[in-house]
Enzyme design. Structure first.
Site, PDB file in Angstrom:
ATOM      1  N   GLU A   1      62.586 141.484  98.141  1.00  0.00           N
ATOM      2  CA  GLU A   1      63.029 140.613  99.234  1.00  0.00           C
ATOM      3  C   GLU A   1      64.509 140.285  99.094  1.00  0.00           C
ATOM      4  OE1 GLU A   1      63.968 136.843 101.336  1.00  0.00           O
ATOM      5  OE2 GLU A   1      64.125 137.268  99.210  1.00  0.00           O
TER       6      GLU A   1
ATOM      7  N   ASP B   1      60.338 139.671  93.301  1.00  0.00           N
ATOM      8  CA  ASP B   1      61.651 139.950  92.688  1.00  0.00           C
ATOM      9  C   ASP B   1      62.499 138.693  92.613  1.00  0.00           C
ATOM     10  OD1 ASP B   1      61.680 140.086  95.576  1.00  0.00           O
ATOM     11  OD2 ASP B   1      63.766 140.725  95.431  1.00  0.00           O
TER      12      ASP B   1
END
Ligand SMILES: [Zn+2]
Length: 409
Positions: A175, A80
């Site tokens: 994350e 991400d």
């Protein structure tokens, strides 16, 4: 262009922004699309067991090619990008032979990457940089890590004379919104040690991070017509200011660095009737961390002694802990990287992380996981950039690390 750079450029063009408002995992379906693409690519290079689970966690194995009994190690990166800035239509720009001057990023010339604001960029004069076009983030955090790990695995497959033990690869979602370790199946991953490739500048190596707690305080006031309030009104706003004044004034983020901890008033909201205060507490040392939490409790009880029971209500929870506690007993996993850096012409920079990492949480779940550089700078915004040689060095480093694990047995 080298393989790692080609991969990186391909990955950053794919939007994988995390969505903090979503409760699902992954928080955005575009991350699942990327995960599936990575599984295909892992299979193509020869990691035949590559798979993605229902939460978007990608795992794959490079089997051992040695008769020796070598510890299984893992390499982990996150898919991400930060929600702070758009990651859509990323249009990476390649700046060859950087001349040490301002780099104009945006077409209209208003967004400039300058050595005045990013002096460390002068370390890369003569090198090739990849920047944004000034309208998005770049996503080197952490697609550089993914490109580096994948390219290193490909290199090992194509050069079977390099002996190594079993290697596990993990790519995680979310994350950037603090959930990357939430559904990471440490047992299934099956590595003894792992490394996240999620650091910044070339040479960074980290195995210490903050101990962290969040403290939410509600101040309950009592509102009365201000003209007739004598001996009756309890102004929650004033009480909140008084509470904050009791905390050590020098121990705040803007006055601390290195190994110093702090109290940080992150948010304050309210009125005479009620105020909500949100603090975070950070410290590397566990005793000192516990002491900070005690100070917070003491300050709240002093307010309650002065203004009455339940005037201040404290809700304090630990968030994560310093991975040093779990890494120090197996410190050779850091030493081995430091040696590998020296042997690949990288100057190690070991320093504490003034934050947390997924590796910190994994370390407390039984998988000690220090953090290694990706090579990027200015993460989470439009000034993000990465020198290509740093990515190439990261690939060399991964290869060297697995060789060192093999040869130490
Ligand atoms: Zn990251």
């Amino acid at each position: 262009m080298s393989n790692v750079v080609d991969r990186f450029i391909k990955y950053v063009k794919q939007d994988t922004k995390a969505n903090p408002d979503s409760g699902s995992c992954p928080s955005s379906s575009i991350q699942m699309d990327f995960a599936k693409q990575l599984v295909n690519e892992l299979k193509e290079i020869g990691l035949t067991d590559a798979s993605v689970d229902e939460n978007g966690y990608v795992m794959a194995t490079l089997e051992s090619n040695t008769d020796k009994d070598v510890e299984t190690i893992g390499f982990i990166s996150h898919m991400d990008t930060a929600p702070d800035m758009s990651g859509k239509n990323v249009n990476p720009k390649i700046v060859e032979n950087y001349n040490g001057k301002d780099i104009i990023l945006s077409e209209d010339g208003t967004v400039v990457l300058s050595p005045n604001d990013s002096p460390e960029i002068l370390n890369y004069v003569g090198k090739t940089l990849i920047t944004t076009d000034g309208t998005t983030l770049l996503g080197a955090d952490d697609k550089a890590g993914i490109a580096e790990i994948l390219t290193a695995m490909e290199y090992l497959i194509n050069n079977p004379e390099i002996k190594h033990g079993k290697i596990r690869v993990g790519f995680t979602p979310d994350e950037e919104i603090g959930r990357g370790a939430d559904k990471f199946d440490v047992e299934k991953f099956g590595a003894k040690y792992a490394y996240t490739l999620d650091g910044g500048e070339i040479g960074e190596l980290e195995y210490e991070n903050f101990n962290a707690a969040g403290a939410n305080i509600t101040i309950n006031g009592k509102n009365v017509h201000p003209g007739y309030a004598k001996n009756k009104m309890k102004n929650a706003v004033l009480i909140s200011m008084e509470l904050n004044e009791m905390l050590p004034k020098e121990e705040i983020p803007s006055k601390t660095d290195g190994y110093e901890g702090f109290y940080h008033l992150n948010d304050l909201n309210g009125n005479v009737e009620e105020v909500k205060m949100e603090y975070i507490i950070r410290d590397f040392d566990m005793n000192s961390f516990e002491n900070r939490k005690k100070v917070m409790k003491d300050v709240v009880s002093k307010i309650n002694v002065k203004y009455g029971e339940n005037t201040a209500v404290l809700d304090m929870n630990d968030q994560y802990y310093n991975m040093k506690e779990k890494v120090e007993p197996v410190k050779y996993i850091v030493d081995i990287v430091e040696e590998a850096m020296n042997e690949t012409g990288i100057t190690p920079m070991i320093k504490p992380i003034r934050g947390g990492t997924d590796g910190a949480r994994l370390s407390f779940e039984g998988l000690p996981t220090p953090n290694i550089f990706t090579g990027g700078h200015n993460f989470h915004g439009k000034y993000e950039y990465i020198p290509t040689f740093a990515m190439e060095k990261a690939v060399d480093l991964i290869v060297k690390i697995v060789q060192k694990y093999e040869s130490k047995n």
